[in-house]
Motif scaffolding. Structure first.
Motif, short mmCIF file in Angstrom:
data_model
loop_
_atom_site.label_atom_id
_atom_site.label_comp_id
_atom_site.label_asym_id
_atom_site.label_seq_id
_atom_site.Cartn_x
_atom_site.Cartn_y
_atom_site.Cartn_z
N LEU A 45 0.83 -1.21 0.00
CA LEU A 45 0.00 0.00 0.00
C LEU A 45 0.86 1.26 0.00
CD1 LEU A 45 -2.92 -0.91 2.46
CD2 LEU A 45 -3.11 -0.39 0.01
N ALA A 46 1.90 1.27 0.84
CA ALA A 46 2.78 2.43 0.91
C ALA A 46 3.50 2.65 -0.41
CB ALA A 46 3.79 2.25 2.04
N ARG A 47 3.97 1.55 -1.02
CA ARG A 47 4.70 1.67 -2.29
C ARG A 47 3.81 2.21 -3.40
NH1 ARG A 47 5.31 -2.43 -5.96
NH2 ARG A 47 4.89 -3.98 -4.35
N PHE A 48 2.59 1.71 -3.48
CA PHE A 48 1.69 2.17 -4.52
C PHE A 48 1.27 3.62 -4.29
CE2 PHE A 48 1.51 -2.14 -5.94
CZ PHE A 48 1.11 -2.07 -7.27
N TYR A 49 1.15 4.00 -3.01
CA TYR A 49 0.83 5.40 -2.72
C TYR A 49 1.95 6.32 -3.21
CZ TYR A 49 0.52 9.79 -0.24
OH TYR A 49 0.50 11.14 0.04
N LYS B 34 11.92 13.99 -5.42
CA LYS B 34 11.65 15.23 -4.70
C LYS B 34 10.18 15.34 -4.31
CE LYS B 34 15.50 17.89 -6.60
NZ LYS B 34 15.91 19.04 -7.44
N LEU B 35 9.30 14.93 -5.22
CA LEU B 35 7.86 14.96 -4.90
C LEU B 35 7.56 14.06 -3.72
CD1 LEU B 35 6.11 14.92 -8.41
CD2 LEU B 35 6.12 16.78 -6.74
N ILE B 36 8.15 12.88 -3.71
CA ILE B 36 7.92 11.95 -2.61
C ILE B 36 8.46 12.51 -1.30
CG2 ILE B 36 8.62 9.70 -1.69
CD1 ILE B 36 8.45 8.63 -4.57
N GLU B 37 9.66 13.10 -1.33
CA GLU B 37 10.25 13.69 -0.12
C GLU B 37 9.37 14.81 0.42
OE1 GLU B 37 14.09 14.89 -1.36
OE2 GLU B 37 14.96 12.88 -1.25
N GLU B 38 8.89 15.67 -0.48
CA GLU B 38 8.05 16.78 -0.05
C GLU B 38 6.73 16.29 0.52
OE1 GLU B 38 7.74 19.15 -3.53
OE2 GLU B 38 9.81 19.90 -3.43
N ASP B 39 6.17 15.26 -0.10
CA ASP B 39 4.90 14.71 0.37
C ASP B 39 5.06 14.09 1.75
OD1 ASP B 39 2.01 13.83 -0.58
OD2 ASP B 39 2.90 12.08 0.39
N MET B 40 6.16 13.35 1.95
CA MET B 40 6.39 12.72 3.25
C MET B 40 6.63 13.77 4.34
SD MET B 40 5.77 9.64 2.84
CE MET B 40 6.10 9.27 4.56
N LYS B 41 7.32 14.86 3.99
CA LYS B 41 7.52 15.94 4.95
C LYS B 41 6.18 16.54 5.36
CE LYS B 41 12.15 17.48 3.58
NZ LYS B 41 12.94 18.59 2.98
N ALA B 42 5.31 16.74 4.38
CA ALA B 42 4.00 17.32 4.66
C ALA B 42 3.16 16.38 5.53
CB ALA B 42 3.27 17.63 3.35
N LEU B 43 3.21 15.10 5.23
CA LEU B 43 2.45 14.13 6.02
C LEU B 43 2.94 14.11 7.46
CD1 LEU B 43 2.12 11.11 3.55
CD2 LEU B 43 0.34 12.71 4.24
N ARG B 44 4.27 14.14 7.64
CA ARG B 44 4.82 14.15 9.00
C ARG B 44 4.43 15.43 9.74
NH1 ARG B 44 9.07 11.25 11.12
NH2 ARG B 44 9.54 9.31 10.02
N ALA B 45 4.47 16.55 9.03
CA ALA B 45 4.16 17.83 9.67
C ALA B 45 2.71 17.89 10.15
CB ALA B 45 4.44 18.96 8.69
N SER B 46 1.82 17.23 9.43
CA SER B 46 0.40 17.29 9.78
C SER B 46 -0.05 16.13 10.69
CB SER B 46 -0.45 17.27 8.51
OG SER B 46 -0.25 16.06 7.79
N ALA B 47 0.85 15.19 10.94
CA ALA B 47 0.49 14.02 11.75
C ALA B 47 0.87 14.22 13.21
CB ALA B 47 1.19 12.77 11.20
N GLN B 48 0.21 13.49 14.10
CA GLN B 48 0.56 13.47 15.51
C GLN B 48 1.40 12.22 15.77
OE1 GLN B 48 -3.10 13.66 17.74
NE2 GLN B 48 -3.40 15.84 17.35
N ILE B 49 2.69 12.42 15.93
CA ILE B 49 3.62 11.31 16.12
C ILE B 49 4.23 11.40 17.52
CG2 ILE B 49 5.70 10.17 15.25
CD1 ILE B 49 5.14 11.46 12.53
N GLU B 50 4.08 10.35 18.30
CA GLU B 50 4.60 10.32 19.66
C GLU B 50 5.52 9.10 19.81
OE1 GLU B 50 3.05 10.21 24.33
OE2 GLU B 50 1.63 10.02 22.65
N TYR B 51 6.78 9.35 20.15
CA TYR B 51 7.73 8.27 20.38
C TYR B 51 7.65 7.83 21.83
CZ TYR B 51 9.77 9.51 15.87
OH TYR B 51 9.97 9.76 14.53
N LEU B 52 7.60 6.52 22.04
CA LEU B 52 7.39 5.99 23.39
C LEU B 52 8.50 5.02 23.77
CD1 LEU B 52 3.57 5.24 23.05
CD2 LEU B 52 4.62 7.27 24.07
N GLY B 53 8.55 4.72 25.09
CA GLY B 53 9.49 3.73 25.59
C GLY B 53 10.93 4.11 25.30
#
Length: 313
Positions: A99-103, A247-266
């Motif tokens: 799924l990730a690859r096709f996206y 570059k498009l993929i890098e920019e898209d992943m940066k945008a997804l990370r910026a808009s996501a709530q990511i919490e590192y645990l443990g």
């Protein structure tokens, strides 16, 4: 094209001769299961370079492998292996990966093809790769040394009048090293180091860092083998297109990370901020083990250039 040829061959073979009925899309029945033409085509699409005269033989070989696979799948289902936690985990991992690859492939589809003017500009700006392209006979010296010894080693490398003199210095200093010789064309060198190699004259050397110390690379000899713009154009076009997709993929992943709530645990909590920043940043090409870093279809930097020029002698 190969898939279309295969599909036509199989459809013709599966249809009823002398009948107006539509051709069956089933290539084989295996117990209560079926192997479809679409399954065969899917496998064949991944076999690059398949020629039309090879299509029929290739389709039969693929079908036999799919029959074996279907038999194994049926037996696995009978044994209820699909309920095994390891199998469930592997299937979920494969689903996520696909799924990730096709996206990402979907995101990359928006990349625009380079114009003829852009291709020409790239050709003109990379003389070491095209107009002044050289093939190098290299002597690679992999050196094991602590970082604090590298400045001295590099200084002795620059002062050496030959590779033999430099190797004698390493021996006398008790520095471990290994020597390898290879012939490499310009496109087989890291693009970030290509200009540095191009400036070297026969007999000269450069040094780049490596995980175990450094690598000294001597140009024993070289010969010019230029590539004109016409022959280079397909490789340049693919390379630029790949860069834009990346570059498009890098920019898209940066945008997804910026808009996501990511919490590192443990145990990952402390390294979370640094890890997230590193993952969001584009990967920088390294100069490590330079002469052994050759481009392939899987490499990011110059795969299209290397593949496009690999047949040029």
């Amino acid at each position: 094209m190969a898939a279309a040829v295969i599909s036509a061959l199989l459809a013709a073979g599966c249809g009823e001769r002398g009948s107006d009925k539509p051709a069956s899309q089933v290539a084989a029945k295996v117990n209560k299961g079926e192997i479809s033409v679409h399954q065969i085509n899917f496998v064949l699409q991944r076999q690059h370079g398949l020629k039309q005269e090879q299509a029929e033989a290739a389709s039969k070989a693929v079908l036999e492998k799919l029959i074996d696979q279907e038999l194994a799948v049926q037996r696995a289902a009978e044994m209820k292996l699909d309920r095994d936690p390891r199998v469930v985990q592997a299937l979920e991992a494969a689903r996520r990966e696909i799924l990730a690859r096709f996206y990402l492939e979907k995101v990359a589809e928006a990349a625009a093809k380079p114009t003829p003017e852009e291709i020409k500009a790239y050709y003109d700006n990379k003389p070491a790769l095209f107009r002044e392209r050289r093939v190098y006979n290299l002597q690679e010296v992999a050196i094991k040394a602590e970082p604090d010894r590298l400045p001295e080693i590099e200084q002795r490398l620059k002062a050496a009048t030959s590779s033999a003199e430099f190797l004698e210095y390493l021996k006398a200093s008790g520095i471990d090293f290994a020597v390898n010789q290879a012939a490499r064309a310009a496109e087989q060198l890291p693009l970030g180091l290509l200009d540095a190699f191009h400036e070297l004259k026969d007999g000269q050397a450069l040094m780049v860092p490596s995980p175990s110390g450094a690598q000294a690379i001597f140009v024993l000899a070289s010969r010019e083998m230029p590539v004109d713009e016409v022959r280079a154009r397909p490789a340049i076009e693919q390379f630029i297109l790949n860069e834009r997709k990346r570059k498009l993929i890098e920019e898209d992943m940066k945008a997804l990370r910026a808009s996501a709530q990511i919490e590192y645990l443990g145990k990952f909590a402390d390294a979370g901020a640094a890890g997230g920043a590193a993952a969001a940043a584009p990967a920088a090409p390294t100069a490590t083990d330079a002469s052994r870093v050759t481009t392939t279809d899987a490499d990011d930097d110059a795969a299209a250039i290397n593949k496009g020029l690999s047949g040029i002698k």
